[in-house]
Write a protein that holds these residues in place. Structure first.
Motif, mmCIF file in Angstrom:
data_model
loop_
_atom_site.group_PDB
_atom_site.id
_atom_site.type_symbol
_atom_site.label_atom_id
_atom_site.label_comp_id
_atom_site.label_asym_id
_atom_site.label_seq_id
_atom_site.Cartn_x
_atom_site.Cartn_y
_atom_site.Cartn_z
ATOM 1 N N MET A 1 0.744 -1.463 0.225
ATOM 2 C CA MET A 1 0.338 0.264 0.170
ATOM 3 C C MET A 1 0.907 1.063 -0.030
ATOM 4 S SD MET A 1 -3.067 1.230 -0.326
ATOM 5 C CE MET A 1 -4.260 -0.043 0.725
ATOM 6 N N THR A 2 0.346 2.573 -0.991
ATOM 7 C CA THR A 2 1.273 3.678 -0.951
ATOM 8 C C THR A 2 0.792 4.290 -0.229
ATOM 9 O OG1 THR A 2 1.062 3.776 -2.948
ATOM 10 C CG2 THR A 2 3.100 2.487 -3.041
ATOM 11 N N ASP A 3 1.085 5.635 0.001
ATOM 12 C CA ASP A 3 0.759 6.768 0.061
ATOM 13 C C ASP A 3 0.671 7.752 -0.653
ATOM 14 O OD1 ASP A 3 -0.375 9.110 1.620
ATOM 15 O OD2 ASP A 3 1.803 9.074 3.386
ATOM 16 N N GLN A 4 0.304 7.332 -2.447
ATOM 17 C CA GLN A 4 0.337 7.726 -3.065
ATOM 18 C C GLN A 4 -0.808 9.226 -2.938
ATOM 19 O OE1 GLN A 4 -2.160 6.169 -6.578
ATOM 20 N NE2 GLN A 4 -1.726 4.388 -5.669
ATOM 21 N N HIS A 5 -1.794 9.170 -2.311
ATOM 22 C CA HIS A 5 -3.117 10.594 -2.407
ATOM 23 C C HIS A 5 -2.529 11.527 -0.910
ATOM 24 C CE1 HIS A 5 -5.305 8.281 -4.919
ATOM 25 N NE2 HIS A 5 -5.103 6.877 -3.574
ATOM 26 N N SER A 274 -1.625 2.868 4.385
ATOM 27 C CA SER A 274 -2.925 2.533 4.560
ATOM 28 C C SER A 274 -3.991 3.220 5.259
ATOM 29 C CB SER A 274 -2.543 1.205 5.046
ATOM 30 O OG SER A 274 -2.832 1.101 6.667
ATOM 31 N N ARG A 275 -3.431 3.512 6.657
ATOM 32 C CA ARG A 275 -4.699 4.918 7.043
ATOM 33 C C ARG A 275 -4.745 6.167 5.872
ATOM 34 N NH1 ARG A 275 -4.383 10.853 8.265
ATOM 35 N NH2 ARG A 275 -5.708 11.490 9.725
ATOM 36 N N SER A 276 -3.458 6.864 4.628
ATOM 37 C CA SER A 276 -3.456 8.048 4.094
ATOM 38 C C SER A 276 -4.524 7.819 3.088
ATOM 39 C CB SER A 276 -2.156 7.909 3.810
ATOM 40 O OG SER A 276 -1.708 8.944 5.590
ATOM 41 N N VAL A 277 -4.230 6.606 2.963
ATOM 42 C CA VAL A 277 -5.169 6.241 1.724
ATOM 43 C C VAL A 277 -6.716 5.936 1.260
ATOM 44 C CG1 VAL A 277 -5.636 4.191 -0.527
ATOM 45 C CG2 VAL A 277 -3.268 4.753 0.278
ATOM 46 N N LEU A 278 -6.354 5.538 3.152
ATOM 47 C CA LEU A 278 -8.617 5.151 3.343
ATOM 48 C C LEU A 278 -9.343 5.972 3.655
ATOM 49 C CD1 LEU A 278 -10.646 3.254 4.643
ATOM 50 C CD2 LEU A 278 -9.332 3.332 7.183
ATOM 51 N N VAL A 279 -7.964 7.517 4.015
ATOM 52 C CA VAL A 279 -8.730 8.498 4.359
ATOM 53 C C VAL A 279 -9.475 9.368 3.138
ATOM 54 C CG1 VAL A 279 -8.513 10.911 5.518
ATOM 55 C CG2 VAL A 279 -7.945 9.230 6.660
ATOM 56 N N HIS A 280 -8.231 9.694 2.036
ATOM 57 C CA HIS A 280 -8.568 9.701 1.152
ATOM 58 C C HIS A 280 -9.398 9.543 0.131
ATOM 59 C CE1 HIS A 280 -7.461 11.393 -3.020
ATOM 60 N NE2 HIS A 280 -7.977 10.086 -3.915
ATOM 61 N N LEU A 293 -12.625 1.315 -5.334
ATOM 62 C CA LEU A 293 -13.378 0.325 -4.219
ATOM 63 C C LEU A 293 -12.123 -1.139 -4.074
ATOM 64 C CD1 LEU A 293 -16.924 0.061 -5.566
ATOM 65 C CD2 LEU A 293 -15.895 1.292 -4.003
ATOM 66 N N PRO A 294 -11.447 -1.297 -4.877
ATOM 67 C CA PRO A 294 -10.508 -2.391 -4.601
ATOM 68 C C PRO A 294 -9.102 -1.265 -3.462
ATOM 69 C CG PRO A 294 -10.617 -2.036 -7.170
ATOM 70 C CD PRO A 294 -11.611 -0.853 -6.317
ATOM 71 N N GLN A 295 -9.379 -0.303 -4.125
ATOM 72 C CA GLN A 295 -8.332 0.582 -2.996
ATOM 73 C C GLN A 295 -8.558 0.400 -2.262
ATOM 74 O OE1 GLN A 295 -6.088 4.327 -4.159
ATOM 75 N NE2 GLN A 295 -4.830 2.601 -4.912
ATOM 76 N N LEU A 296 -9.226 0.588 -1.758
ATOM 77 C CA LEU A 296 -10.634 1.061 -0.445
ATOM 78 C C LEU A 296 -10.545 -0.578 0.507
ATOM 79 C CD1 LEU A 296 -12.123 3.196 1.400
ATOM 80 C CD2 LEU A 296 -14.205 2.850 0.267
ATOM 81 N N VAL A 297 -11.317 -1.317 0.389
ATOM 82 C CA VAL A 297 -10.915 -2.423 0.491
ATOM 83 C C VAL A 297 -9.453 -2.575 1.268
ATOM 84 C CG1 VAL A 297 -11.314 -4.973 0.241
ATOM 85 C CG2 VAL A 297 -13.058 -2.999 -0.239
ATOM 86 N N THR A 301 -8.100 -2.864 4.997
ATOM 87 C CA THR A 301 -8.089 -4.253 5.639
ATOM 88 C C THR A 301 -6.737 -4.063 5.871
ATOM 89 O OG1 THR A 301 -8.933 -5.604 4.003
ATOM 90 C CG2 THR A 301 -7.456 -6.602 4.855
ATOM 91 N N GLU A 302 -6.246 -3.820 5.233
ATOM 92 C CA GLU A 302 -4.533 -3.336 5.964
ATOM 93 C C GLU A 302 -4.523 -2.532 6.664
ATOM 94 O OE1 GLU A 302 -0.291 -1.209 4.675
ATOM 95 O OE2 GLU A 302 -1.320 -2.582 2.512
ATOM 96 N N PHE A 303 -5.348 -0.796 7.060
ATOM 97 C CA PHE A 303 -4.837 -0.149 8.644
ATOM 98 C C PHE A 303 -5.253 -0.911 10.006
ATOM 99 C CE2 PHE A 303 -6.554 3.390 11.100
ATOM 100 C CZ PHE A 303 -5.489 3.589 11.069
ATOM 101 N N SER A 304 -6.689 -1.531 9.705
ATOM 102 C CA SER A 304 -7.482 -2.863 10.752
ATOM 103 C C SER A 304 -6.696 -3.732 11.105
ATOM 104 C CB SER A 304 -8.672 -2.936 9.639
ATOM 105 O OG SER A 304 -8.980 -4.198 9.223
#
Length: 399
Positions: A1-5, A274-280, A293-297, A301-304
């Motif tokens: 998971m990258t912090d691209q956002h 993973s948290r940064s991507v989830l928030v974005h 949606l795939p990236q959100l899932v 998953t990774e952050f939890s």
């Protein structure tokens, strides 16, 4: 998971759980701390209002051990305030000390000491979000008028007379202060017949004022709203499930564990890619966009999983009560994406479907829901009707 956002512009979310003009669902400072951390975890920027940051005793206890008054409370929100993770929305051209002094003159309830206001100024000034008091006051007044006018449509008898009297008072105030309306309610109650009809009508007036107060500041700032737990999620009959994951670690929704998590571990959590991507992705969904949606899932998953491992690592050898909760919790978190069958808008949810009623689990609903434009909103300073239609997100329900 990258912090691209992480480079993208941040989204502001207003913490309505700190709202002083509502019946609070919060049982303790630890309960509020869990809720604050929960929303910081799932938003770019968490906003609290200047009055909220000053006049909410439970919030003050989380900032300063002196304000905790000897209670066993983690008074450790200072790093989140000084770093801008939590930002205070302050009226333009004023310090929190000046706001506090003016409130003391108006005999506002729960005004803090001058030293606390000075402390908050030092911690938050660099990251403060300013707003026009006149604009927010006008939005508050317009919202109260709109809600009271709605109440008169099918009202009769003493109910209608009471609400119409409230409308007359509100329209004569410039600006309208919440305390002034509360004082009017008390005066009207004392001078009235005291009938059940009048008492219920005044309670409805008070709820309208509280709801408008809750909406006015985020409307003006273009922020979403982390709504109080009393708001109901969308009706299941109007939505369809787009995707669902039901076997995720539950720790992120555990209010007890969040309420006890040391701030050092929390600061590590908010830096996770993973948290940064989830928030974005949640932010995109809140704004009515189409998330990946795939990236959100993958992100949730990774952050939890990371959070669950962190709870185990932090509490394993240091906190017997938290360790017992971890050892005894066999629940799993559900993450779902739903779609409104009428509008096509997407929503997201985090909950614990099999949770015991006695367990302290949070429940997040993220939706894009417009706030109705108050009559006469256009032309209020720099605010026009288009800007008044801001989204409302809901969250922090108790499951």
């Amino acid at each position: 998971m990258t912090d691209q956002h992480a480079r993208l512009s941040s989204e502001k979310v207003y913490l309505s759980d700190v709202e002083i003009h509502r019946q609070s669902p919060l049982a303790s400072a630890e309960d509020l701390r869990a809720r604050v951390l929960f929303h910081v975890l799932l938003s770019d920027t968490l906003l609290v209002g200047d009055s909220q940051s000053l006049n909410t005793p439970l919030f003050r206890a989380l900032v300063s051990s002196r304000e905790a008054g000897g209670r066993s409370v983690r008074s450790d929100l200072a790093p989140l305030l000084s770093s801008g993770r939590i930002r205070v929305a302050c009226r333009d051209g004023q310090t929190l000390r000046a706001v506090r002094d003016a409130q003391e003159l108006r005999q506002v309830e729960h005004v803090p000491s001058a030293s606390y206001a000075d402390l908050m100024d030092r911690m938050t000034r660099a990251h403060a979000v300013t707003y026009s008091f006149d604009t927010v006051a006008a939005a508050f007044t317009s919202g109260v008028i709109r809600l009271l006018e709605e109440q008169t449509r099918n009202a009769a008898g003493e109910t209608r007379k009471t609400v119409e009297a409230a409308l007359e008072f509100v329209r004569g105030q410039e600006p309208l202060y919440f305390k002034a309306l509360r004082d009017w309610e008390e005066s009207f109650r004392n001078a009235s017949s005291g009938s059940t009809e009048v008492v219920l009508a005044l309670a409805a007036v008070d709820r309208a004022a509280g709801e408008s107060y809750r909406q006015a500041l985020p409307q003006v700032l273009g922020a979403g709203t982390a709504a109080p737990r009393s708001l109901e999620p969308p009706a299941a009959a109007t939505t369809r499930t787009v995707l669902e994951r039901t076997t995720l670690p539950v720790g992120i929704l555990d209010g007890f564990l969040l309420g006890r998590l040391p701030v050092e571990a929390f600061l590590e959590a908010v830096e996770q890619p993973s948290r940064s991507v989830l928030v974005h992705q949640l932010g995109s969904l809140r704004r009515g966009g189409q998330p990946d949606l795939p990236q959100l899932v993958e992100a949730v998953t990774e952050f939890s999983t990371w959070m669950q491992e962190t709870f185990v690592r932090v509490f394993r050898d240091t906190d017997e009560r938290a360790r017992a909760v971890l050892d005894g919790n066999r629940n799993l978190m559900r993450f779902g994406i739903s779609q409104d069958s009428l509008t096509g808008a997407l929503g997201a949810g985090l909950d614990v479907p099999a949770a015991d009623g006695d367990e302290d689990h949070l429940d997040l609903r993220v939706v894009d829901r417009s706030v109705p434009v108050a009559d006469g909103a256009a032309g209020i300073g720099e605010l026009d009707a288009r800007q008044m239609r801001q989204r409302v997100i809901t969250g922090a329900y108790v499951g």
